[in-house]
Structures are given as structure tokens and as C-alpha cells.
Design an enzyme around this catalytic site. Sequence first.
Site, short mmCIF file in Angstrom:
data_model
loop_
_atom_site.label_atom_id
_atom_site.label_comp_id
_atom_site.label_asym_id
_atom_site.label_seq_id
_atom_site.Cartn_x
_atom_site.Cartn_y
_atom_site.Cartn_z
N HIS A 54 0.85 -1.20 0.00
CA HIS A 54 0.00 0.00 0.00
C HIS A 54 0.88 1.24 0.00
O HIS A 54 2.09 1.16 0.12
CB HIS A 54 -1.00 -0.01 1.16
CG HIS A 54 -0.38 0.13 2.53
ND1 HIS A 54 0.42 -0.83 3.08
CD2 HIS A 54 -0.46 1.13 3.45
CE1 HIS A 54 0.80 -0.44 4.29
NE2 HIS A 54 0.29 0.75 4.54
N HIS A 56 1.52 3.93 1.89
CA HIS A 56 2.11 4.71 2.98
C HIS A 56 3.64 4.80 2.87
O HIS A 56 4.30 3.85 2.47
CB HIS A 56 1.72 4.11 4.34
CG HIS A 56 0.31 4.46 4.73
ND1 HIS A 56 -0.42 3.71 5.63
CD2 HIS A 56 -0.49 5.47 4.34
CE1 HIS A 56 -1.62 4.26 5.77
NE2 HIS A 56 -1.69 5.33 5.00
N ASP A 58 6.06 4.74 4.90
CA ASP A 58 6.96 3.82 5.61
C ASP A 58 6.98 2.44 4.95
O ASP A 58 7.65 1.52 5.44
CB ASP A 58 6.61 3.73 7.11
CG ASP A 58 5.23 3.16 7.37
OD1 ASP A 58 4.27 3.54 6.66
OD2 ASP A 58 5.09 2.34 8.30
N HIS A 59 6.27 2.31 3.83
CA HIS A 59 6.30 1.08 3.03
C HIS A 59 6.89 1.32 1.64
O HIS A 59 7.17 0.38 0.92
CB HIS A 59 4.89 0.49 2.90
CG HIS A 59 4.29 0.13 4.22
ND1 HIS A 59 4.03 -1.16 4.60
CD2 HIS A 59 3.95 0.90 5.29
CE1 HIS A 59 3.55 -1.18 5.84
NE2 HIS A 59 3.49 0.06 6.26
N HIS A 113 -7.36 -0.44 5.88
CA HIS A 113 -6.29 0.45 6.36
C HIS A 113 -6.08 1.57 5.35
O HIS A 113 -6.06 2.75 5.70
CB HIS A 113 -5.02 -0.38 6.55
CG HIS A 113 -3.82 0.39 6.92
ND1 HIS A 113 -3.68 1.01 8.15
CD2 HIS A 113 -2.65 0.65 6.24
CE1 HIS A 113 -2.49 1.62 8.19
NE2 HIS A 113 -1.86 1.42 7.06
N ASP A 130 -0.14 -3.72 6.44
CA ASP A 130 -0.74 -3.17 7.66
C ASP A 130 -2.21 -3.57 7.80
O ASP A 130 -3.00 -2.84 8.40
CB ASP A 130 -0.64 -1.64 7.64
CG ASP A 130 0.77 -1.15 7.88
OD1 ASP A 130 1.65 -1.97 8.20
OD2 ASP A 130 0.99 0.08 7.73
N HIS A 168 4.69 -4.61 11.11
CA HIS A 168 5.10 -3.89 12.32
C HIS A 168 5.17 -4.82 13.53
O HIS A 168 4.35 -5.73 13.66
CB HIS A 168 4.10 -2.77 12.66
CG HIS A 168 4.13 -1.61 11.72
ND1 HIS A 168 5.01 -0.56 11.85
CD2 HIS A 168 3.37 -1.33 10.62
CE1 HIS A 168 4.80 0.32 10.88
NE2 HIS A 168 3.80 -0.13 10.12
ZN ZN Z 1 0.14 1.77 6.44
#
Ligand code: ZN
Length: 256
Positions: A54, A56, A58-59, A113, A130, A168
Site C-alpha cells: 500500500h 504509505h 513507511d512502506h 487500512h 498493515d 510492524h
Molecule cells: Zn500503512
Amino acid sequence: MSVSVFPIKAFNDNYIWCLHNKTQCSVVDPGDAAPVLAYCQDNQLTLSAIIITHHHWDHTGGIDALLAAFPNIPVYGPQNKNIKQITVRLSQGDDIELALLGVKFSILEVPGHTLDHIAYYGDIGLFCGDTLFSAGCGRLFEGTPQQMFASLSKLTALPADTAVYCTHEYTMANIAFAEAVEPNNQALIDYKRWVNQQRAENTPTLPSNIQRELDVNPFLRCHSAELVANVSQNMGAMLASEQEIFASLRSWKDNF
Ligand SMILES: [Zn+2]
């Protein structure tokens, strides 16, 4: 030619899962390139594909630097035009093969999410970003509780022994909430003891598996009588459907 899966740590609590044999590797959700490049160098691995669940940061934040170091490798990801580096855009039911590793995945669309969220399922396990965490699930930044409930149902329909690679290390905090919701769940009590040991040794609690999550994860246990009673009490109302219970549970956790 066997394939291993290694958790490359990034930021505070992200894992960038690295699928590798002796010479090649692919990484899932590289939010940061530096630890991936270091791992490749230390283990003399050539990055041959990037897999994205996805949008985001941090990915996805490490994609450009990884492509600079390993040009022209495929970047698999969702149908989200905003992730410009994706070269193979995937939808529900698509199949991909990481040929150099001999790993195959089927694609599951799991909105909730985020709306673009996809998961990768194959013999090696489930890479769910996530969406599903151990003893928890992702926050609903874009989707509705109904969408997330349906997405999680897709994941729990997978074989019970499927390894679950979440992105995570949230397990300990998730267990604190799960305990508040279902304090007499013996599987949860036993799991907490194991998780505390793992974390005391700075060892990942992941991968999990589908059966374990069915046993301990409150977001997959909206049928449990104890959980239903506690969520209803927290809401001050009797909740009827599992979807209603899920929605209330998610908003309770957001404020926990
Ligand atoms: Zn995420």
C-alpha cells in the site's frame, strides 16, 4: 533452491521482509533503503524485485534509492497511480511469480487500512502489510469497518498453518488491548508469556500464523461471548452483528 524470509528492521518497529536464496532477494514494503542495501551487501545478495502492499511512506519511501542501486527490477504493487514506481499493477485474483526465487503469490485486495491495500499469498506465507497484525489489525485511515471486516475474513479463510508476515512489531501493545477485551482467553494469556520472552530477547514475534491469530486476535474474535459482552459494555449498548462489534472494537482500540 530454498528460500528464507528475513526481517530487516527499519524505523522504530517496521519489518522489511526479505525473501532470499543464496544470491537473489526480493523485499516487501521497503520504507527505507539503507537497511536493505546494507543487508544485500552483507549477504552478497542481488535485489531482483520489490513488492508493495500500500502507498504509505513507511512502506514505499525506499523504492527510489533501491532502484538507483538495482535499476530496472520489477516493482509489484496495487492499482494506485500515485505510487509511480510500480511496474506491475495488481488486482484481486492476479498471480505473480518471482522467477529468480521460484516464489509464487496470488493477490488479495484487502481495503480498510487504505483503499489501495493488497496482500500477497503463496506457499511461503501471507504478506499482509498493515492489514493484519499479531493480536491486532491496521487502523482505518481510508476504508470503512465493513471493508476491513471483509478483508480480514479473506485472510482468515486461508489455511490455518499459513505464516503471517505483518509489517510492524506491534504485538505487545496489541496484547494489552486484547487483554482488556478478553481477559479470560487462555490462548491469549499463554501467548502473552511467550511474546514477553521474545521481546525481552529483542526477538521478533513474527511471523505469526492464521490459527494463532484466530485464537488470540480480538479483531478476528467478534463471535466470542466474553468479547461481545465487554465491547457492548464499553459502548453502553447491545451490539448485534459481528460487523457492528468489529466497528466498535476498532474505535475502542483507537482510543485505548
Ligand atoms: Zn500503512
